[in-house]
Scaffold this motif. Structure first.
Motif, PDB file in Angstrom:
ATOM      1  N   LEU A   1      57.135  10.346  27.227  1.00  0.00           N
ATOM      2  CA  LEU A   1      58.087   9.265  27.486  1.00  0.00           C
ATOM      3  C   LEU A   1      58.240   8.322  26.303  1.00  0.00           C
ATOM      4  CD1 LEU A   1      57.346   8.447  31.242  1.00  0.00           C
ATOM      5  CD2 LEU A   1      59.353   9.597  30.284  1.00  0.00           C
ATOM      6  N   LEU A   2      57.157   8.079  25.554  1.00  0.00           N
ATOM      7  CA  LEU A   2      57.254   7.193  24.391  1.00  0.00           C
ATOM      8  C   LEU A   2      58.155   7.791  23.326  1.00  0.00           C
ATOM      9  CD1 LEU A   2      53.639   5.764  23.961  1.00  0.00           C
ATOM     10  CD2 LEU A   2      55.711   4.518  24.568  1.00  0.00           C
ATOM     11  N   VAL A   3      58.062   9.105  23.141  1.00  0.00           N
ATOM     12  CA  VAL A   3      58.913   9.770  22.150  1.00  0.00           C
ATOM     13  C   VAL A   3      60.373   9.707  22.584  1.00  0.00           C
ATOM     14  CG1 VAL A   3      59.338  11.931  20.890  1.00  0.00           C
ATOM     15  CG2 VAL A   3      57.007  11.327  21.575  1.00  0.00           C
ATOM     16  N   ARG A   4      60.592   9.788  23.886  1.00  0.00           N
ATOM     17  CA  ARG A   4      61.975   9.792  24.397  1.00  0.00           C
ATOM     18  C   ARG A   4      62.755   8.567  23.942  1.00  0.00           C
ATOM     19  NH1 ARG A   4      64.703  11.965  29.613  1.00  0.00           N
ATOM     20  NH2 ARG A   4      66.758  11.174  29.186  1.00  0.00           N
ATOM     21  N   GLN A   5      62.070   7.444  23.827  1.00  0.00           N
ATOM     22  CA  GLN A   5      62.757   6.205  23.436  1.00  0.00           C
ATOM     23  C   GLN A   5      63.467   6.339  22.095  1.00  0.00           C
ATOM     24  OE1 GLN A   5      59.819   3.084  23.601  1.00  0.00           O
ATOM     25  NE2 GLN A   5      59.243   3.572  25.711  1.00  0.00           N
ATOM     26  N   ASP A   6      62.985   7.251  21.251  1.00  0.00           N
ATOM     27  CA  ASP A   6      63.571   7.442  19.924  1.00  0.00           C
ATOM     28  C   ASP A   6      64.620   8.542  19.884  1.00  0.00           C
ATOM     29  OD1 ASP A   6      61.859   5.477  18.853  1.00  0.00           O
ATOM     30  OD2 ASP A   6      60.262   6.951  18.592  1.00  0.00           O
ATOM     31  N   LEU A   7      64.920   9.132  21.025  1.00  0.00           N
ATOM     32  CA  LEU A   7      65.827  10.274  21.066  1.00  0.00           C
ATOM     33  C   LEU A   7      67.197   9.885  21.609  1.00  0.00           C
ATOM     34  CD1 LEU A   7      63.433  13.017  22.507  1.00  0.00           C
ATOM     35  CD2 LEU A   7      63.976  12.566  20.116  1.00  0.00           C
ATOM     36  N   ASP A   8      68.203  10.570  21.119  1.00  0.00           N
ATOM     37  CA  ASP A   8      69.578  10.350  21.580  1.00  0.00           C
ATOM     38  C   ASP A   8      69.934  11.462  22.559  1.00  0.00           C
ATOM     39  OD1 ASP A   8      72.256   9.633  21.814  1.00  0.00           O
ATOM     40  OD2 ASP A   8      72.833  10.834  20.074  1.00  0.00           O
ATOM     41  N   VAL A   9      69.402  11.357  23.786  1.00  0.00           N
ATOM     42  CA  VAL A   9      69.641  12.386  24.800  1.00  0.00           C
ATOM     43  C   VAL A   9      70.393  11.745  25.967  1.00  0.00           C
ATOM     44  CG1 VAL A   9      68.571  13.993  26.418  1.00  0.00           C
ATOM     45  CG2 VAL A   9      67.585  13.700  24.146  1.00  0.00           C
ATOM     46  N   ALA A  10      71.617  12.220  26.193  1.00  0.00           N
ATOM     47  CA  ALA A  10      72.466  11.639  27.246  1.00  0.00           C
ATOM     48  C   ALA A  10      72.000  12.094  28.625  1.00  0.00           C
ATOM     49  CB  ALA A  10      73.909  12.053  27.024  1.00  0.00           C
ATOM     50  N   GLN A  11      72.069  11.193  29.576  1.00  0.00           N
ATOM     51  CA  GLN A  11      71.804  11.522  30.978  1.00  0.00           C
ATOM     52  C   GLN A  11      73.100  11.377  31.764  1.00  0.00           C
ATOM     53  OE1 GLN A  11      68.223   8.803  31.361  1.00  0.00           O
ATOM     54  NE2 GLN A  11      67.624  10.414  32.773  1.00  0.00           N
ATOM     55  N   ALA A  12      73.346  12.321  32.656  1.00  0.00           N
ATOM     56  CA  ALA A  12      74.570  12.273  33.461  1.00  0.00           C
ATOM     57  C   ALA A  12      74.282  11.555  34.773  1.00  0.00           C
ATOM     58  CB  ALA A  12      75.069  13.690  33.727  1.00  0.00           C
ATOM     59  N   PRO A  13      75.045  10.512  35.089  1.00  0.00           N
ATOM     60  CA  PRO A  13      74.799   9.769  36.333  1.00  0.00           C
ATOM     61  C   PRO A  13      75.247  10.556  37.556  1.00  0.00           C
ATOM     62  CG  PRO A  13      76.774   8.935  35.273  1.00  0.00           C
ATOM     63  CD  PRO A  13      76.197   9.974  34.346  1.00  0.00           C
ATOM     64  N   LEU A  14      74.495  10.405  38.640  1.00  0.00           N
ATOM     65  CA  LEU A  14      74.890  11.014  39.912  1.00  0.00           C
ATOM     66  C   LEU A  14      74.648  10.040  41.059  1.00  0.00           C
ATOM     67  CD1 LEU A  14      73.852  14.799  40.215  1.00  0.00           C
ATOM     68  CD2 LEU A  14      76.123  13.798  40.223  1.00  0.00           C
ATOM     69  N   GLU A  15      74.827   8.746  40.793  1.00  0.00           N
ATOM     70  CA  GLU A  15      74.470   7.777  41.834  1.00  0.00           C
ATOM     71  C   GLU A  15      75.364   7.907  43.063  1.00  0.00           C
ATOM     72  OE1 GLU A  15      77.488   5.727  39.237  1.00  0.00           O
ATOM     73  OE2 GLU A  15      75.634   6.823  38.844  1.00  0.00           O
ATOM     74  N   GLN A  16      76.583   8.449  42.907  1.00  0.00           N
ATOM     75  CA  GLN A  16      77.470   8.601  44.066  1.00  0.00           C
ATOM     76  C   GLN A  16      77.074   9.786  44.944  1.00  0.00           C
ATOM     77  OE1 GLN A  16      79.594   6.358  44.874  1.00  0.00           O
ATOM     78  NE2 GLN A  16      79.431   5.175  42.998  1.00  0.00           N
ATOM     79  N   CYS A  17      76.072  10.556  44.505  1.00  0.00           N
ATOM     80  CA  CYS A  17      75.635  11.721  45.279  1.00  0.00           C
ATOM     81  C   CYS A  17      74.361  11.439  46.070  1.00  0.00           C
ATOM     82  CB  CYS A  17      75.417  12.923  44.362  1.00  0.00           C
ATOM     83  SG  CYS A  17      76.937  13.556  43.614  1.00  0.00           S
ATOM     84  N   HIS A  18      73.782  10.250  45.920  1.00  0.00           N
ATOM     85  CA  HIS A  18      72.592   9.919  46.706  1.00  0.00           C
ATOM     86  C   HIS A  18      73.020   9.536  48.117  1.00  0.00           C
ATOM     87  CE1 HIS A  18      69.721  10.180  43.430  1.00  0.00           C
ATOM     88  NE2 HIS A  18      70.589   9.539  42.672  1.00  0.00           N
ATOM     89  N   ARG A  19      72.214   9.875  49.064  1.00  0.00           N
ATOM     90  CA  ARG A  19      72.605   9.703  50.457  1.00  0.00           C
ATOM     91  C   ARG A  19      72.965   8.247  50.779  1.00  0.00           C
ATOM     92  NH1 ARG A  19      70.445  12.949  55.497  1.00  0.00           N
ATOM     93  NH2 ARG A  19      70.727  14.524  53.902  1.00  0.00           N
ATOM     94  N   ARG A  20      72.267   7.314  50.180  1.00  0.00           N
ATOM     95  CA  ARG A  20      72.486   5.902  50.506  1.00  0.00           C
ATOM     96  C   ARG A  20      73.894   5.460  50.097  1.00  0.00           C
ATOM     97  NH1 ARG A  20      71.699   1.759  47.342  1.00  0.00           N
ATOM     98  NH2 ARG A  20      70.580   3.055  45.841  1.00  0.00           N
ATOM     99  N   THR A  21      74.411   5.992  48.966  1.00  0.00           N
ATOM    100  CA  THR A  21      75.719   5.569  48.458  1.00  0.00           C
ATOM    101  C   THR A  21      76.720   6.723  48.470  1.00  0.00           C
ATOM    102  OG1 THR A  21      74.965   6.105  46.220  1.00  0.00           O
ATOM    103  CG2 THR A  21      74.737   3.814  46.937  1.00  0.00           C
ATOM    104  N   PHE A  22      76.457   7.758  49.263  1.00  0.00           N
ATOM    105  CA  PHE A  22      77.204   9.009  49.157  1.00  0.00           C
ATOM    106  C   PHE A  22      78.699   8.827  49.375  1.00  0.00           C
ATOM    107  CE2 PHE A  22      77.382  13.517  48.933  1.00  0.00           C
ATOM    108  CZ  PHE A  22      78.467  13.885  49.705  1.00  0.00           C
ATOM    109  N   GLN A  23      79.481   9.291  48.381  1.00  0.00           N
ATOM    110  CA  GLN A  23      80.933   9.369  48.509  1.00  0.00           C
ATOM    111  C   GLN A  23      81.330  10.741  47.974  1.00  0.00           C
ATOM    112  OE1 GLN A  23      82.906   6.161  46.536  1.00  0.00           O
ATOM    113  NE2 GLN A  23      81.881   4.568  47.710  1.00  0.00           N
ATOM    114  N   ALA A  24      81.846  11.583  48.851  1.00  0.00           N
ATOM    115  CA  ALA A  24      82.069  12.983  48.482  1.00  0.00           C
ATOM    116  C   ALA A  24      82.983  13.134  47.268  1.00  0.00           C
ATOM    117  CB  ALA A  24      82.649  13.749  49.679  1.00  0.00           C
TER     118      ALA A  24
END
Length: 202
Positions: free
Chosen positions: A74-97
């Motif tokens: 995890l410490l090394v990750r801070q120095d990396l340019d790695v994109a993460q794709a959001p999926l917050e609309q797919c979690h059950r609490r906020t789900f919108q198809a």
């Protein structure tokens, strides 16, 4: 049906792009629709296959580079340019198809490009990476086709506007970057799988 072969790859590349989500589509009313259920079942299996191939590549990275435990890196990750794709609309609490499907397609596009990093890292497994990319293109095409069938508008962007690949300052950072691309993608797929399963259970 899931398209196969070179035409599917071409279609997948041409159809990349997140599409505009239209709210208020009566997806819950489609929960009993036979075609919609068939779409969900087929693509649950498809997502499971993609997830299995990503897990296999993670095992190769672990065996080849001894990069196996996320918490140690995890410490090394801070120095990396790695994109993460959001999926917050797919979690059950906020789900919108509608927006969930949109985020799945956008994320598949991001990870499709990022897998070139894995291909450079593991040239002996280029065939598996290419199969994975083809499957991702097919899954994205399936989702787009289903949304068009439901009457939701899609937006297609030029294929040359792909996101740039991450760059790494050393071989070790390249290895760790590949590790996190696969770890993030596996989590992304698990969330996407749960979202499809949630729709199938409505």
């Amino acid at each position: 049906a899931v398209p196969t072969g070179g035409l599917a790859l071409l279609l997948g590349v041409l159809l990349w792009a997140p599409w505009r989500a239209l709210h208020g589509a009566p997806l819950t009313e489609l929960s009993g629709d036979q075609d919609f259920q068939l779409f969900l079942q087929r693509n649950l299996e498809f997502t499971r296959k993609i997830r299995g191939d990503v897990a296999e590549l993670r095992r190769v990275v672990c065996d080849t580079f001894q990069l196996c435990k996320e918490e140690e890196l995890l410490l090394v990750r801070q120095d990396l340019d790695v994109a993460q794709a959001p999926l917050e609309q797919c979690h059950r609490r906020t789900f919108q198809a509608e927006t969930c499907f949109s985020q799945i397609r956008a994320g598949l596009r991001i990870y499709h490009g990022s897998l070139a990093t894995i291909q450079d890292l593991l040239p002996g497994h280029a065939g598996l990476v290419e199969t994975l990319q083809l499957d991702m293109a097919n899954l994205s095409s399936n989702i787009q086709q289903q949304m068009e069938d439901l009457g939701l508008a899609t937006v297609t962007y030029p294929t040359e506007n792909q996101d740039p690949l991450p760059t790494f300052s050393s071989g070790f950072y390249h290895q760790v970057g590949g590790f996190f691309i696969l770890a993030d993608f596996q989590r992304f797929l698990e969330t996407a799988y749960r979202a499809l399963r949630h729709l199938a259970s409505l």
